[in-house]
Write a protein that holds these residues in place. Structure first.
Motif: not given
Length: 72
Positions: A26, A31, A38-40, A54, A57
């Motif tokens: 992350n 973010n 969030n984008k991970c 994305k 959360k």
């Protein structure tokens, strides 16, 4: 604030040291804390990764927990 490739490479190094089944990569600069989304990525021992995309959360957390349950 790094490229996705660099982020995955760094996460892979952490994974190898930790001995975990996977790690969550992350980029906190992209973010920020307090944001709703969030984008991970999940990074695995074979150096592959899965982009979670994305999303809210709670959706990301659910996807991570689904993977944890799969590994039990």
């Amino acid at each position: 604030n790094v490229s996705n490739k660099k982020l995955s490479e760094q996460a892979f190094k952490v994974l190898k040291k930790s001995g975990c089944d996977f790690v969550v990569a992350n980029d906190v600069f992209k973010n920020p804390m307090g944001s709703d989304k969030n984008k991970c990525s999940l990074v695995f021992p074979d150096a592959s990764s899965k982009l979670l995309g994305k999303a809210e959360k709670n959706v990301i957390a659910s996807k991570i927990l689904d993977r944890v349950v799969k590994n039990i």
